[in-house]
Design an enzyme around this catalytic site. Structure first.
Site, short mmCIF file in Angstrom:
data_model
loop_
_atom_site.label_atom_id
_atom_site.label_comp_id
_atom_site.label_asym_id
_atom_site.label_seq_id
_atom_site.Cartn_x
_atom_site.Cartn_y
_atom_site.Cartn_z
N GLU A 1 -19.67 -34.75 -18.29
CA GLU A 1 -19.07 -33.42 -18.26
C GLU A 1 -17.63 -33.43 -18.76
OE1 GLU A 1 -19.07 -31.81 -14.27
OE2 GLU A 1 -18.77 -33.76 -13.35
N CYS B 1 -27.53 -29.93 -15.87
CA CYS B 1 -27.51 -29.19 -14.61
C CYS B 1 -26.40 -28.14 -14.55
CB CYS B 1 -27.40 -30.15 -13.42
SG CYS B 1 -25.92 -31.14 -13.43
N HIS C 1 -20.56 -16.68 7.26
CA HIS C 1 -21.82 -17.23 7.76
C HIS C 1 -22.88 -16.15 7.84
CE1 HIS C 1 -20.25 -21.17 9.65
NE2 HIS C 1 -20.68 -21.33 8.42
N ASP D 1 -18.45 -27.82 -16.68
CA ASP D 1 -17.16 -28.46 -16.96
C ASP D 1 -17.05 -28.86 -18.42
OD1 ASP D 1 -15.48 -28.45 -14.69
OD2 ASP D 1 -16.95 -29.73 -13.69
C1 PEP Z 1 -21.11 -28.82 -14.13
O1 PEP Z 1 -19.90 -29.05 -14.28
O2 PEP Z 1 -21.84 -28.41 -15.05
C2 PEP Z 1 -21.75 -29.01 -12.83
C3 PEP Z 1 -23.04 -28.87 -12.68
O3 PEP Z 1 -20.98 -29.29 -11.77
P1 PEP Z 1 -20.06 -28.25 -10.99
O4 PEP Z 1 -20.46 -26.86 -11.43
O5 PEP Z 1 -20.31 -28.50 -9.55
O6 PEP Z 1 -18.67 -28.62 -11.43
MG MG Z 2 -18.79 -30.20 -12.88
#
Ligand code: PEP
Ligand code: MG
Length: 805
Positions: A654, A725, A413, A678
């Protein structure tokens, strides 16, 4: 005339290239001769670095050896750096640009190494004078052996021919390093014997020095500069005087006392707990007033621990069995700290500090000791074996220049808080006891280094670095209010990925257009049970409020794999990333899932948000999730809870099966977000967390590009929004290709937004489309990278983020 000029230019270029090649051959020949004459391996390496520096006209040439057993690099030969640093300078592979070469297994180049995020300062070498850096890996049968580095003080690009030549030179050096390794293993027995002798000699010398010092002076001993290493937890450079935090009371020195009647001891304990809870509440209020960006949930965790029924019962049982309130508290806190420390989950492990903090607070109240005032007149760096939240928050922020902690990790923290406050922090420093009250300190939160009594030179260097760092941040800051729009007017939305409330101030500071991914599971990891619907509604409302109108994409729980809360009964799995994770967990724990959907829906009544499902791999999963969503909506309607009826419902793409079936999925969702973190691991069969295969984890792999492009095409044809993302969105080398595919929405850690924005603002979408069209025709990673780099160079958008992949 024009033809003649062109001819002349061509022949001059050919001549220069020819000379370049000739120079390379001569250098390789000279190295061959040196090796042929070699009697002493170290002397040969020394002569080679001199030769390379001379022939390539570089000020510095160095060879670093890689030791796989310690995962460190050691400087073995240098021309240009301080020669005394040979054999003394070493670095972890995850430190500095040289380590980056090993991590990437490919050449790395930086025009301004000092401004590069991976730059690490080694004052022993004197290398701060050198701005441009080129490092190439030295390998033997795919095994990294070391790194060959050249540096110049002038900011410059290295040509492709120079990179090729360096790679060629690295080959014979590889042979020498293999020989060196063999020689050393033969010598190791002898070394052992010599080592023993040396240690004895050292011990005698120390004894003599000690004896010499004893009678000589009553004057204060001269301060010596010490450099301590730790784990970087919050970036930046801080300079100030050390203030050591010693707790007001300690369990180790609780006076033995005959217990009163259990009823009285219980009442004392209860009063101490109530007072401690009030103090935490006051602290929370104070923090909310002076540090509005801090996630108040941090205090709620402590208060929950303090008022937790099982904690109180454990203390009450000890008291009933005859212990005083202090002793009972000490026993329970010690046992709990021990229990937390033994947990596997690093996040929960670090909650042991919170347990100690509340224990200490309760003990202080039991003993009737008041909290100490911590206001300072000048800059301080707080130093403690362990820093607690309360320690940090009791100091006025203006005077706080850094934190140094003996233990703890980057997710404690205190570290999270330090990051939100943007106070340079180094944790896990092995020898904090080497720091004394009032010592002059430099805290390098980028490199994880502490300098105690730094020399004037180091101090000046750090003051300069501090200014440069501030200037670099200011330059990027100036982009905050500018949109990410290409030179020919194409707008790209840049979102922030968040997990904690505390990430939002950074998202605003770096000019995010939206929150493209809110990882809700992060909050679940720090609780002792699934959050109730009410807790979640409050949390999502707070996040939405802190987002200040930025549209929010809330992802439903993505638990499992590497994210286990202690209360989730996850089976031991051989392949957790292919196992019971993410949407599979949510669908099996349908009531938990529905509770979350209800909470997100309820939050949608007040803030604009979208709901997103992680890791969908089949239409059945999507359809079952939609059924649960409809059930949740029906229930809320019946109960009279308002929510946004048309809340967009989308999914992450993903998993390769989702890519293949994208045309079917898009008919049943409102939007896609491509999760490349992923997707890359599943498409290329490369574990995203396995260092051994990290070099195979390639966003620019043609298979990845085709997969991403096909998903974007499907969504665009259907007229539905698509974003990306994964971390790929934050990699400047990928930006052109992604926007060239038609992606207009990228989401990333907020820190990277300005850099990506700057890149987008310097290019035309037409050029990006051409790069992508060409890249999609290529068959290997190398070809793709070469192509992308050539275009980036031609467009003059390779700047200090430049690395050769
Ligand atoms: C991804 O898999 O690209 C993603 C954004 O999710 P995480 O990194 O949380 O698995
Ligand atoms: Mg992911």
């Amino acid at each position: 005339m024009e033809r003649a000029l062109t001819e002349a230019a061509r022949s001059r270029r050919a001549d220069l290239q020819g000379r370049g090649r000739g120079r390379g051959l001569l250098l390789l020949e000279a190295i061959g001769t040196l090796i042929g004459e070699s009697g002493d391996l170290h002397a040969t390496l020394d002569r080679i670095v001199g030769l390379v520096a001379d022939r390539l006209d570089m000020e510095v040439c160095s060879i670093y050896r890689f030791a796989p057993e310690s995962n460190r690099l050691f400087l073995v030969a240098t021309h240009g750096l301080d020669p005394s640093s040979v054999g003394t300078v070493s670095m972890r592979v995850d430190e500095g640009l040289t380590g980056f070469v090993i991590e990437k297994s490919e050449p790395v180049m930086a025009i301004d190494a000092l401004a590069h995020p991976r730059y690490k300062y080694f004052p022993e070498t004197g290398e701060e004078r050198y701005h441009s850096f080129l490092g190439v890996p030295i390998v033997d049968r795919r095994e990294p052996l070391g790194v060959l580095v050249v540096q110049t003080s002038r900011r410059r690009r290295f040509t492709r021919d120079e990179v090729r030549l360096m790679k060629a030179v690295a080959v014979p050096i590889g042979g020498l390093l293999v020989q060196l390794r063999l020689l050393e293993s033969l010598e190791s027995k002898e070394e052992e014997r010599r080592g023993y002798q040396q240690r004895m000699l050292d011990a005698i010398k120390r004894l003599q020095t000690y004896e010499r010092q004893q009678p000589s002076s009553s004057e204060p001993s001269e301060v010596t500069a010490v450099r301590l290493l730790g784990v970087p937890a919050a970036p930046g450079f801080g300079i100030g005087r050390a203030h050591l935090l010693v707790p007001e009371v300690s369990f180790a020195s609780v006076p033995e006392r005959r217990p009163l009647a259990p009823r009285k001891e219980l009442a004392r304990f209860q009063a101490a707990i109530t007072q401690a809870a009030e103090e935490i509440e006051r602290l929370k209020q104070r923090v909310q007033a002076s540090y509005p960006e801090i996630d108040a949930a941090l205090f709620d965790t402590q208060r929950l621990m303090l008022t937790d029924e099982s904690f109180r019962k454990r203390v009450a049982d000890e008291i009933t069995a005859g212990a005083s309130a202090e002793t009972a508290l000490e026993r329970v806190v010690t046992a709990m700290v021990d229990e937390f420390t033994r947990l596997d989950d690093p996040y929960l492990k670090e909650r042991a500090v919170d347990v100690k903090d509340i224990g200490q607070r309760a003990l202080r109240n039991l003993l009737g000791v008041a909290e100490r005032d911590r206001s300072f007149a000048s800059a301080v760096v707080l130093v403690a074996p362990e820093l607690t939240l309360s320690d940090i928050l009791l100091v006025e922020p203006e005077q706080l220049k850094g934190f140094v902690m003996g233990s703890g990790g980057a997710t404690s923290h205190a570290s999270i808080l330090a990051k939100s406050l943007e106070i340079p922090t180094v944790v896990g420093v092995g020898r904090v006891e080497a720091i004394h009250e009032g010592d002059h300190l430099i805290v390098d939160g980028n490199a994880g280094t502490i300098y105690v009594h730094p020399s004037g030179e180091v101090l000046r260097e750090y003051s300069r670095l501090k200014d440069e760092y501030a200037a670099f941040n200011r330059e990027l800051d100036s982009l905050r209010t500018q949109p990410a729009v290409t030179r020919d007017g194409c707008r790209v939305m840049l979102g922030a990925n968040i997990g904690l409330l505390g990430d939002l101030p950074l998202a605003h500071r770096h000019g995010a257009d939206r929150v493209g991914l809110y990882r809700t599971e992060i909050a679940f990891l720090s609780h002792r049970d699934f959050l109730s619907e009410g807790e979640q509604v409050t949390l999502y409302d707070r996040v939405a409020q802190a987002a200040k109108g930025l549209p929010l994409t809330v992802r439903t729980l993505d638990l499992g794999a590497d994210k286990y809360p202690s209360y989730l009964n996850v089976p031991r799995e051989a392949n957790p990333f292919l196992g019971w994770r993410s949407i599979r967990v949510s669908l099996e724990l349908a009531s938990v899932f529905k509770t979350q959907l209800r909470a997100i829906l309820r939050a949608s009544a007040v803030s604009p948000l979208r709901i997103m499902l992680p890791m969908i791999s089949s239409l059945e999963e999507l359809r079952r999730s939609k059924e649960l969503l409809e059930e949740a909506k029906d229930e809320l309607r019946r109960e009279g809870h308002p929510f946004e009826e048309a809340v967009p419902f989308g999914m992450m793409v993903e998993v390769p099966s989702a890519v293949q079936l994208a045309d079917r999925f898009i008919e049943e969702v409102d939007f896609f977000s491509i999760g490349t973190n992923d997707l890359i691991q599943y498409l290329l069969a490369v574990d995203r967390n396995n260092r051994k295969v990290a070099s195979l984890y390639e966003p620019l792999h043609p298979a990845v590009l085709r997969a991403v492009a096909s998903v974007v095409r499907v969504a665009n044809q259907a007229g539905k929004p698509v974003s990306l993302c994964g971390e790929m969105a934050a990699d400047p080398v990928c930006t052109l290709v992604l926007i060239g595919m038609g992606l207009r929405d990228l989401s990333m850690s907020a820190f990277f937004i300005p850099v990506i924005k700057r890149l987008i603002r310097s290019v035309d979408i037409a050029a990006a489309e051409r790069v992508t069209a060409a890249a999609l025709e290529l068959a290997t990673v190398k070809e793709v990278k070469r192509h992308v780099f050539e275009v980036m160079r031609a467009l003059d958008v390779i700047d200090l983020m430049e690395t050769y992949h």
